[in-house]
Write an enzyme that holds these catalytic residues in place. Structure first.
Site, PDB file in Angstrom:
ATOM      1  N   ASN A  71     -62.213  -6.486  10.222  1.00  0.00           N
ATOM      2  CA  ASN A  71     -62.760  -5.537  11.203  1.00  0.00           C
ATOM      3  C   ASN A  71     -63.333  -4.305  10.505  1.00  0.00           C
ATOM      4  OD1 ASN A  71     -62.856  -6.274  13.862  1.00  0.00           O
ATOM      5  ND2 ASN A  71     -60.872  -5.441  14.399  1.00  0.00           N
ATOM      6  N   HIS A  82     -66.523  -5.077  14.525  1.00  0.00           N
ATOM      7  CA  HIS A  82     -65.795  -5.757  15.590  1.00  0.00           C
ATOM      8  C   HIS A  82     -66.394  -7.106  15.963  1.00  0.00           C
ATOM      9  CE1 HIS A  82     -62.922  -2.590  16.198  1.00  0.00           C
ATOM     10  NE2 HIS A  82     -63.901  -1.700  16.193  1.00  0.00           N
ATOM     11  N   ASP A  87     -49.572 -14.186  13.332  1.00  0.00           N
ATOM     12  CA  ASP A  87     -50.269 -12.923  13.103  1.00  0.00           C
ATOM     13  C   ASP A  87     -51.242 -13.131  11.937  1.00  0.00           C
ATOM     14  OD1 ASP A  87     -50.136  -9.797  13.615  1.00  0.00           O
ATOM     15  OD2 ASP A  87     -50.220 -10.094  11.450  1.00  0.00           O
ATOM     16  N   ASP A 113     -64.188 -10.330  16.293  1.00  0.00           N
ATOM     17  CA  ASP A 113     -64.182 -11.200  17.473  1.00  0.00           C
ATOM     18  C   ASP A 113     -64.437 -12.658  17.082  1.00  0.00           C
ATOM     19  OD1 ASP A 113     -63.696  -8.995  19.028  1.00  0.00           O
ATOM     20  OD2 ASP A 113     -65.723  -8.913  19.910  1.00  0.00           O
ATOM     21  N   ASP A 172     -54.429  -9.382  17.016  1.00  0.00           N
ATOM     22  CA  ASP A 172     -54.531 -10.611  16.220  1.00  0.00           C
ATOM     23  C   ASP A 172     -53.227 -11.399  16.268  1.00  0.00           C
ATOM     24  OD1 ASP A 172     -53.094  -8.745  14.765  1.00  0.00           O
ATOM     25  OD2 ASP A 172     -53.877  -9.398  12.836  1.00  0.00           O
TER      26      ASP A 172
END
Length: 194
Positions: free
Chosen positions: A72, A77, A64, A81, A107
């Site tokens: 973010n 975003h 994680d 990404d 994630d």
């Protein structure tokens, strides 16, 4: 008639290509290209059956990204990404070809592997190291998203997929809590740098 046969052949070829693409999309994460949860579940079931049959150890690393939400929120975003794509690339490059590397969603990633003679620590340390390195999300803008990595193996948990994943997930949350406590003790550190 010849032209008609060529048309049918090209239609069938196109249909097969589309079927292959749809099958690929159904089993792989569209952003990272990694195995998605459905494919991970299928591959894990096969690997566990093999481990049980041969009496070998199978391990799961549950990954994680700790600072992902902050990236973010700060950069948008597209930056998020970019982090996910780079993290997935680093996970693949630092795992063996026989290992299963997948994105479970958001994630969260998973690596399913057979520990070697050195054990799992070398792989976990390598993944921890590469994921803690800065990632460029915009020209000249780097972020860090170190990972919390949980671990479980069939030696401790047995060959049950649900229990194995739950144990790795619980271990990941313990690591995450330790990371959070460590950051608080240091007075917190920003996840970004220019």
């Amino acid at each position: 008639i010849t032209g008609g046969l060529q048309g049918v052949a090209s239609d069938v070829t196109e249909l097969r290509r589309l079927q292959r693409e749809l099958a690929e999309q159904a089993l792989h994460d569209p952003l990272t290209g990694l195995a998605n949860r459905r494919l991970v579940d299928e591959l894990l079931a096969v690997a566990l059956a093999r481990a049980d049959r041969l009496g070998i150890v199978l391990a799961v690393a549950f990954v994680d990204l700790d600072e992902f939400k902050s990236v973010n929120d700060t950069y948008g975003h597209a930056a998020g990404d970019a982090v996910l794509r780079e993290a997935s690339s680093r996970l693949q490059q630092n795992s063996r070809r026989a290992d299963v590397v997948g994105r479970l969603g958001g994630d969260e990633f998973i690596v399913v592997f057979e520990p070697d003679e050195a054990g799992s620590r070398s792989l976990l340390d390598r993944l921890d190291h590469v994921l803690s390195q800065p990632i460029e999300v915009q020209p000249g803008v780097f972020v860090t998203c170190p990972a919390s990595i949980g671990y479980a193996d069939t030696r401790r948990v047995g060959c049950d997929a649900t229990e194995l994943l739950a144990a790795a997930d619980a271990d990941m949350y313990a690591v995450k809590r330790a990371h959070h406590a460590h950051r608080i003790a240091r007075g917190g550190q920003p996840a970004t740098s220019a």
